[in-house]
Motif scaffolding. Sequence first.
Motif, PDB file in Angstrom:
ATOM      1  N   GLY A 144     -47.187 -37.472  65.084  1.00 62.51           N
ATOM      2  CA  GLY A 144     -47.720 -36.468  65.998  1.00 62.51           C
ATOM      3  C   GLY A 144     -48.973 -36.058  65.612  1.00 62.51           C
ATOM      4  O   GLY A 144     -49.942 -35.521  66.371  1.00 62.51           O
ATOM      5  N   VAL A 145     -49.259 -35.712  64.376  1.00 63.71           N
ATOM      6  CA  VAL A 145     -50.416 -35.330  63.564  1.00 63.71           C
ATOM      7  C   VAL A 145     -51.841 -36.245  64.182  1.00 63.71           C
ATOM      8  O   VAL A 145     -52.775 -35.319  64.800  1.00 63.71           O
ATOM      9  N   ASP A 146     -51.795 -37.210  64.139  1.00 65.33           N
ATOM     10  CA  ASP A 146     -52.974 -38.037  64.549  1.00 65.33           C
ATOM     11  C   ASP A 146     -53.031 -38.200  66.038  1.00 65.33           C
ATOM     12  O   ASP A 146     -54.336 -37.919  66.633  1.00 65.33           O
ATOM     13  N   LEU A 147     -51.994 -38.055  66.857  1.00 67.04           N
ATOM     14  CA  LEU A 147     -51.964 -38.029  68.107  1.00 67.04           C
ATOM     15  C   LEU A 147     -52.536 -37.035  68.669  1.00 67.04           C
ATOM     16  O   LEU A 147     -53.325 -36.837  69.623  1.00 67.04           O
ATOM     17  N   LEU A 148     -51.847 -35.768  68.188  1.00 66.85           N
ATOM     18  CA  LEU A 148     -52.642 -34.408  68.794  1.00 66.85           C
ATOM     19  C   LEU A 148     -53.802 -34.070  68.464  1.00 66.85           C
ATOM     20  O   LEU A 148     -54.472 -33.591  69.108  1.00 66.85           O
ATOM     21  N   VAL A 149     -54.106 -34.338  67.094  1.00 62.03           N
ATOM     22  CA  VAL A 149     -55.644 -34.108  66.746  1.00 62.03           C
ATOM     23  C   VAL A 149     -56.626 -34.978  67.822  1.00 62.03           C
ATOM     24  O   VAL A 149     -57.721 -34.560  67.939  1.00 62.03           O
ATOM     25  N   GLY A 150     -56.006 -36.381  67.871  1.00 66.52           N
ATOM     26  CA  GLY A 150     -57.021 -37.304  68.595  1.00 66.52           C
ATOM     27  C   GLY A 150     -57.044 -36.374  70.241  1.00 66.52           C
ATOM     28  O   GLY A 150     -58.067 -36.678  70.712  1.00 66.52           O
ATOM     29  N   LEU A 151     -55.968 -36.041  70.548  1.00 66.83           N
ATOM     30  CA  LEU A 151     -56.162 -35.558  72.051  1.00 66.83           C
ATOM     31  C   LEU A 151     -57.042 -34.113  71.984  1.00 66.83           C
ATOM     32  O   LEU A 151     -57.676 -34.011  72.809  1.00 66.83           O
ATOM     33  N   LEU A 152     -57.010 -33.227  70.849  1.00 73.47           N
ATOM     34  CA  LEU A 152     -57.548 -32.106  70.953  1.00 73.47           C
ATOM     35  C   LEU A 152     -59.311 -32.672  70.859  1.00 73.47           C
ATOM     36  O   LEU A 152     -60.139 -31.963  71.404  1.00 73.47           O
ATOM     37  N   GLU A 153     -59.707 -33.631  70.022  1.00 76.89           N
ATOM     38  CA  GLU A 153     -60.848 -34.060  69.889  1.00 76.89           C
ATOM     39  C   GLU A 153     -61.367 -34.497  71.365  1.00 76.89           C
ATOM     40  O   GLU A 153     -62.497 -34.501  71.772  1.00 76.89           O
ATOM     41  N   GLN A 154     -60.597 -35.281  72.169  1.00 75.25           N
ATOM     42  CA  GLN A 154     -60.810 -35.901  73.167  1.00 75.25           C
ATOM     43  C   GLN A 154     -60.975 -34.935  74.376  1.00 75.25           C
ATOM     44  O   GLN A 154     -62.115 -34.710  75.053  1.00 75.25           O
ATOM     45  N   TYR A 155     -60.214 -33.833  74.425  1.00 76.69           N
ATOM     46  CA  TYR A 155     -60.397 -32.678  75.389  1.00 76.69           C
ATOM     47  C   TYR A 155     -61.519 -31.754  74.833  1.00 76.69           C
ATOM     48  O   TYR A 155     -62.208 -31.111  75.718  1.00 76.69           O
ATOM     49  N   ASN A 156     -61.830 -31.667  73.414  1.00 75.20           N
ATOM     50  CA  ASN A 156     -62.820 -30.938  73.183  1.00 75.20           C
ATOM     51  C   ASN A 156     -64.297 -31.386  73.644  1.00 75.20           C
ATOM     52  O   ASN A 156     -65.192 -30.742  73.830  1.00 75.20           O
ATOM     53  N   ASP A 215     -57.180 -24.401  79.471  1.00 75.68           N
ATOM     54  CA  ASP A 215     -55.626 -24.407  79.254  1.00 75.68           C
ATOM     55  C   ASP A 215     -55.077 -25.395  78.422  1.00 75.68           C
ATOM     56  O   ASP A 215     -54.326 -25.227  77.652  1.00 75.68           O
ATOM     57  N   VAL A 216     -55.642 -26.736  78.506  1.00 69.68           N
ATOM     58  CA  VAL A 216     -54.901 -27.835  77.631  1.00 69.68           C
ATOM     59  C   VAL A 216     -55.459 -27.500  76.058  1.00 69.68           C
ATOM     60  O   VAL A 216     -54.896 -27.888  75.377  1.00 69.68           O
ATOM     61  N   LEU A 217     -56.683 -27.222  76.018  1.00 68.82           N
ATOM     62  CA  LEU A 217     -57.185 -26.826  74.666  1.00 68.82           C
ATOM     63  C   LEU A 217     -56.370 -25.678  74.221  1.00 68.82           C
ATOM     64  O   LEU A 217     -55.891 -25.869  73.138  1.00 68.82           O
ATOM     65  N   THR A 218     -55.992 -24.607  74.681  1.00 63.78           N
ATOM     66  CA  THR A 218     -55.004 -23.678  74.341  1.00 63.78           C
ATOM     67  C   THR A 218     -53.722 -24.083  74.053  1.00 63.78           C
ATOM     68  O   THR A 218     -53.157 -24.002  72.864  1.00 63.78           O
ATOM     69  N   LYS A 219     -52.999 -25.098  74.591  1.00 64.29           N
ATOM     70  CA  LYS A 219     -51.680 -25.549  74.523  1.00 64.29           C
ATOM     71  C   LYS A 219     -51.770 -26.335  73.314  1.00 64.29           C
ATOM     72  O   LYS A 219     -50.898 -26.532  72.145  1.00 64.29           O
ATOM     73  N   LEU A 220     -52.768 -27.356  73.061  1.00 62.43           N
ATOM     74  CA  LEU A 220     -52.877 -28.174  71.953  1.00 62.43           C
ATOM     75  C   LEU A 220     -53.268 -27.438  70.650  1.00 62.43           C
ATOM     76  O   LEU A 220     -52.531 -27.726  69.676  1.00 62.43           O
ATOM     77  N   VAL A 221     -54.110 -26.474  70.772  1.00 65.53           N
ATOM     78  CA  VAL A 221     -54.533 -25.957  69.392  1.00 65.53           C
ATOM     79  C   VAL A 221     -53.194 -24.919  68.925  1.00 65.53           C
ATOM     80  O   VAL A 221     -53.042 -24.861  67.723  1.00 65.53           O
ATOM     81  N   ARG A 222     -52.292 -24.215  70.042  1.00 69.06           N
ATOM     82  CA  ARG A 222     -51.183 -23.567  69.794  1.00 69.06           C
ATOM     83  C   ARG A 222     -50.045 -24.473  68.936  1.00 69.06           C
ATOM     84  O   ARG A 222     -49.533 -24.075  68.058  1.00 69.06           O
ATOM     85  N   LYS A 262     -45.313 -29.053  54.366  1.00 67.74           N
ATOM     86  CA  LYS A 262     -45.415 -30.460  54.155  1.00 67.74           C
ATOM     87  C   LYS A 262     -46.502 -31.031  55.139  1.00 67.74           C
ATOM     88  O   LYS A 262     -47.355 -32.020  54.836  1.00 67.74           O
ATOM     89  N   VAL A 263     -46.663 -30.394  56.500  1.00 69.46           N
ATOM     90  CA  VAL A 263     -47.326 -30.902  57.374  1.00 69.46           C
ATOM     91  C   VAL A 263     -48.581 -30.402  57.414  1.00 69.46           C
ATOM     92  O   VAL A 263     -49.824 -30.812  57.725  1.00 69.46           O
ATOM     93  N   GLY A 264     -48.807 -29.050  56.902  1.00 67.36           N
ATOM     94  CA  GLY A 264     -50.013 -28.188  57.011  1.00 67.36           C
ATOM     95  C   GLY A 264     -51.074 -28.758  56.330  1.00 67.36           C
ATOM     96  O   GLY A 264     -52.321 -28.812  56.851  1.00 67.36           O
ATOM     97  N   PRO A 265     -51.005 -29.311  55.097  1.00 67.76           N
ATOM     98  CA  PRO A 265     -52.076 -29.837  54.326  1.00 67.76           C
ATOM     99  C   PRO A 265     -52.746 -30.990  54.994  1.00 67.76           C
ATOM    100  O   PRO A 265     -53.939 -31.412  54.996  1.00 67.76           O
ATOM    101  N   THR A 266     -51.742 -32.055  55.470  1.00 66.90           N
ATOM    102  CA  THR A 266     -52.231 -33.063  56.457  1.00 66.90           C
ATOM    103  C   THR A 266     -53.168 -32.659  57.607  1.00 66.90           C
ATOM    104  O   THR A 266     -54.102 -33.283  57.910  1.00 66.90           O
ATOM    105  N   VAL A 267     -52.619 -31.751  58.224  1.00 70.02           N
ATOM    106  CA  VAL A 267     -53.603 -31.017  59.551  1.00 70.02           C
ATOM    107  C   VAL A 267     -54.734 -30.541  58.908  1.00 70.02           C
ATOM    108  O   VAL A 267     -55.859 -30.640  59.667  1.00 70.02           O
ATOM    109  N   SER A 268     -54.923 -29.700  57.845  1.00 76.89           N
ATOM    110  CA  SER A 268     -55.914 -29.097  57.573  1.00 76.89           C
ATOM    111  C   SER A 268     -57.096 -29.774  56.924  1.00 76.89           C
ATOM    112  O   SER A 268     -58.525 -29.752  56.984  1.00 76.89           O
ATOM    113  N   CYS A 269     -56.646 -31.266  56.568  1.00 73.35           N
ATOM    114  CA  CYS A 269     -57.415 -32.005  55.964  1.00 73.35           C
ATOM    115  C   CYS A 269     -58.094 -33.131  56.820  1.00 73.35           C
ATOM    116  O   CYS A 269     -58.906 -34.136  56.652  1.00 73.35           O
ATOM    117  N   HIS A 270     -57.450 -33.162  58.259  1.00 70.75           N
ATOM    118  CA  HIS A 270     -57.812 -33.950  59.222  1.00 70.75           C
ATOM    119  C   HIS A 270     -59.374 -33.641  59.822  1.00 70.75           C
ATOM    120  O   HIS A 270     -59.816 -32.576  59.896  1.00 70.75           O
TER     121      HIS A 270
END
Length: 770
Positions: free
Chosen positions: A493-505, A539-546, A556-564
Amino acid sequence: MCIRDRWYQRRVRGFRLAPSPQAQLRATHPTMTPRGTIANTLAQARASLLEPSRPFTPADSANSRSLFKGSDYAHRPATADCYDINMRPDTSYTREPLSNQGENSMGQATHNEFMWSTTEGGTVYDLEAESAQEQFPAPPARPLSSSRISMDCSAVAKPSPPPKAKCSAPASQSPRQSNKNISDPTPRQPTKVKKPSELPEWLEAALEKLDGSNQLDTRLSGCDTILDFLLEHQDVEFRTAQPSMSRAIQRKVFKLMDAKEPAVLAKLGTIALNVTSKQENICSVCKLLFRLSKDEANDTVVGEPSLLRTVLGLSEGHELSYECLIFIGGVFKNAALSGTNRRRLINLGLIQKLGRLLAAVQKGYKQQPADSLGQLLVQITGCLRNMCAGDALADAQQQFVEFNLFHYLAWVLERFSRHEELVLNIVRALHKLTLNASCRQSLAQAPMMVGQLLHTLVPHANNIPIVVRVGFVLGNLTASEVSSRTELAAGGGVDLLVGLLEQYNQRDLELCSSPSPSPSEDNPEATAARTKQLSESADVLTKLVRLLANLAIDPKVGPTVSCHPNMKALISILDRRFISSSEELVLNTVSAVTNLSFYEDSCNVLMQHREVLLDRIKPLLLHPNDEAVVESVRALGNLSREQEARDLMCQLQIDQVLVMLLDHANSEVLYSVCGVLTNIAADPRHKNALAKMDGVSRMIKLIGRSCSSEIPLAVIACRALFNFCLENAGEAVSYTHLRAHETPEHLVCRLLLEKKKKKKKLQPTHLQQK
């Protein structure tokens, strides 16, 4: 050597629907009351992290009454032929397979059994033989299981096929001989025909009232009379016990099914469903009722309790074709758009019956064409979606949990993850259901439900309505269900969601940088289209960021997200989006910054851009939205743990803004501000920031206001003063200054400070708020 206290904060977001404790305290504490009516009104309209905005569904989409939407259906059932089908009264009172109910076979096969030729060449119909078969009817033939499905899923023994009744001429003379010997002096006399038994007077009178020449009230009165009788005899086989009455009603009603008045047509359809058992007739009536339900003006007639009970009762003990079930689902789907009808359907147990139907579909789906199966599931999920609305939402949430519907919806998502309308129906229902804590817990416990929701984002990555709703649902889950965070991370989920965040950003960046159309009257549509695109993008950016902010709560998940590396998109959002126009997006972005900055890692992307972050956060410190101030100060609390960040904060004069905020009325703001000042006061190079702008006096007044009612706030304020007083020789404003201004209310502050001084060695402590 004295070591100072330090403070940092980790944002742990909880999903709360009830007012926060701070809101309740504000209502009772005089220092926490709003400034006035206008301020209170504006506060209610502002965005909130505790109550995130639900995805918006346009009215034309929410109230659509068509059977399907889109053009991705190869073969879709039509209702154009519902008036053209020649509905015939039942003759054997048995439900025949559809293959035996063709138009050419409906009258010939049965009539030939009771017909024979006379010596004169005529044809005689033997009513006695037919009456005998009516008195001792053959057992009903079981419909073909490959094209039928039952909602009650009960096991019924398969009866033997009905014996064929034959009536022929006497053995002494066959029909062929009779035709050849026309001049026989002793011709065979035809069987004496008995007159059929007369109908009850009340029924004859009621049937006469149904004639189209009568007034509308008279026709409705006749329908009600017949319906009352049929509903009283639901427990008996009316068609078998009273064949003559049943056939008379069928003949009359079927001739009038082309009525123009919706009220009459709805009642006639209800009567027809109670007296007929033929698959073709049932399907035709259901098509007519669906056409009625497509008009919002007919919600009252379609929502009649007798009609809803009858249509719902078709599933009890009968196996219906998928085509018939599709139109039945369409009737319920449209009826549920009305609040009154929705409440009736809840009380009739529609959600439970739809759950049984989903269970039956799951067992036998391999025997059905994928197109027909998908069309049926669209109607079921569309009906469930409409049931989760209005004042029926609380009951729907309870029944979804009670009857374990999330388990079946997970199977549907797994089987039809690429079906756009089907997925949209499910996530539209879930985004309302997950507002309830029990539903979130049940959904998280459903096998593979969280993973299936995540994987639906892959084929629908460019579908904003689906991405927004899936993000909202998963955001609700990860806010309260700890297991869902690890499950999403384990499923990629981390790679998929961050990829979507970058796409819509990137899309949002191109949209914001593109020149806006002139607001002239000649081009209003272009301006409205751009405004809509900006709103959807936010709206879509808000839901992904949240969602990513909630994932970062897990240690355990937080460090992976922060270093992406793609998490720098948060800085890009703060750089071009302003709280004046994108309040909720900015709030969630700053909240994500707070959660991610908690992790002290050299690879933390946000910490590498702390100067830009501080510059973007500074304007939010004085915003009227209290939550914006709280989130901004919390982010500063984590950033202020580092020397470089403290230098930048003092350089940008953020420390002076924090001192001004000591007069704020919100206790959450005050607590966070005192925490940041605790870290600043621990730095010998910047500790005098508390002495500027009368900061010490403001801090003492704050302790006086809070020491009796809000002990945690008083304690954190005392810690800030404690750090300020340490190693501050020669300064008049120190511990002596505190004793000089001491009042009975400040006694708790002095006792805390003295207790600190008595310790031989003081270790640096981090104050963590969970």
